[in-house]
Write an enzyme that holds these catalytic residues in place. Sequence first.
Site, PDB file in Angstrom:
ATOM      1  N   PRO A  92       0.651  -1.330  -0.203  1.00 25.76           N
ATOM      2  CA  PRO A  92       0.167   0.254   0.080  1.00 25.76           C
ATOM      3  C   PRO A  92       0.997   1.323  -0.095  1.00 25.76           C
ATOM      4  CG  PRO A  92      -0.128  -1.186   2.241  1.00 25.76           C
ATOM      5  CD  PRO A  92       0.935  -2.009   1.212  1.00 25.76           C
ATOM      6  N   ASP A 143      15.130   4.472   2.440  1.00 24.23           N
ATOM      7  CA  ASP A 143      13.946   3.956   1.724  1.00 24.23           C
ATOM      8  C   ASP A 143      14.777   3.382   0.384  1.00 24.23           C
ATOM      9  OD1 ASP A 143      12.432   4.560   3.847  1.00 24.23           O
ATOM     10  OD2 ASP A 143      10.739   5.055   2.421  1.00 24.23           O
TER      11      ASP A 143
HETATM   12  O1  PMV Z   1       7.226   6.630   5.588  1.00 27.52           O
HETATM   13  P1  PMV Z   1       8.502   5.891   4.682  1.00 27.52           P
HETATM   14  O2  PMV Z   1       8.262   4.468   4.519  1.00 27.52           O
HETATM   15  O3  PMV Z   1       8.724   6.708   3.674  1.00 27.52           O
HETATM   16  O4  PMV Z   1       9.735   6.095   5.627  1.00 27.52           O
HETATM   17  C1  PMV Z   1      10.283   7.282   5.888  1.00 27.52           C
HETATM   18  C2  PMV Z   1      11.307   7.315   6.986  1.00 27.52           C
HETATM   19  C3  PMV Z   1      11.650   8.693   7.674  1.00 27.52           C
HETATM   20  O5  PMV Z   1      12.899   8.471   8.346  1.00 27.52           O
HETATM   21  C4  PMV Z   1      10.814   9.158   8.292  1.00 27.52           C
HETATM   22  C5  PMV Z   1      12.200   9.805   6.248  1.00 27.52           C
HETATM   23  C6  PMV Z   1      13.399   9.318   5.566  1.00 27.52           C
HETATM   24  O6  PMV Z   1      13.502   9.976   4.694  1.00 27.52           O
HETATM   25  O7  PMV Z   1      14.300   8.626   6.247  1.00 27.52           O
END
Ligand code: PMV
Length: 305
Positions: A92, A143
Amino acid sequence: MAFGHGKLILLGEHAVVYGRPALAAALPQGAEAVAEPADRARLEIAPWGVALDASEIQADERAEQLRQAFCALLDGYDPLPAFRVRVELSLPGGAGLGGSAALSVAIVRALDAALGRQRDAPAVAEAALAAERVFHGNPSGIDSALAASGGVALYRKGSPLESVRLGRKLTLVVGHSGEQGSTRETVASVARQHARNPAKLDQIFDGIEALVTNGRSALQTGELWRLGQLMILNQKLLSSMMLSTSRLSEMCQAAEQAGALGAKLTGGGGGGCMIALCEHAAAAERVQHALEAIGREAFIAELGA
Ligand code: PMV
């Protein structure tokens, strides 16, 4: 097929944007893409009902963001490639599971394959970051790194990913709050809090860094109980930055009451998903049922050998 993994952040989200380390695990789920020659560049994401032309501004805000991210990826090639890129997703979006990075990595790999270009995972992750900047504003890069490499790793901005060898496999329950989280917004909110009170936020980030350092050794030795405790503490620190929601907190509580060793939100927060660490598969099923009993969707992820 070109693939990009989704990921779970085990410990350290948000602090990782400020140069602190974080621990993350790639999911078997993610995005698959294929690129075929066409008269102009097009992007199609069937599960989201997206079919757009790279040169046509989109009326829909989300489609326009996707178009700009797609263009940012195309800009990494000279000359600009004309391909029809089709993407399938098994994750998702807006869930904190790294869906946008999985998508970006899969697109880069599909374009590379179509052009006969070969790059290693760090170079693919770097190229995919151009799209992450469109989606997230100020991404740490965690990510994209995990989406390209897979596995379980410690990430620190600007350093090579450090793979972590697990002492025991990890059984996690991933629960979806049903609330859409915007990582762009939560990252911006933390930036505002940091600008207002840098000393306080740096202290929180230092605390998170200590949890991550400790967490890496717990992963290596297979001390799941210790890892669970670290997750509980990380959730408290994330809540202190107003990144949890009452629903995510309720889900973490329900998971712990059902026997999870620890639970926390994962990713950007403000909605999206939480994770609960479990001793074994039977415990994970109990936690999954407990989350479903309060109306939430959940799945079990088994990671590492
Ligand atoms: O929400 P996601 O799955 O993109 O995870 C973001 C992780 C953060 O530390 C909040 C932002 C980042 O770029 O590291």
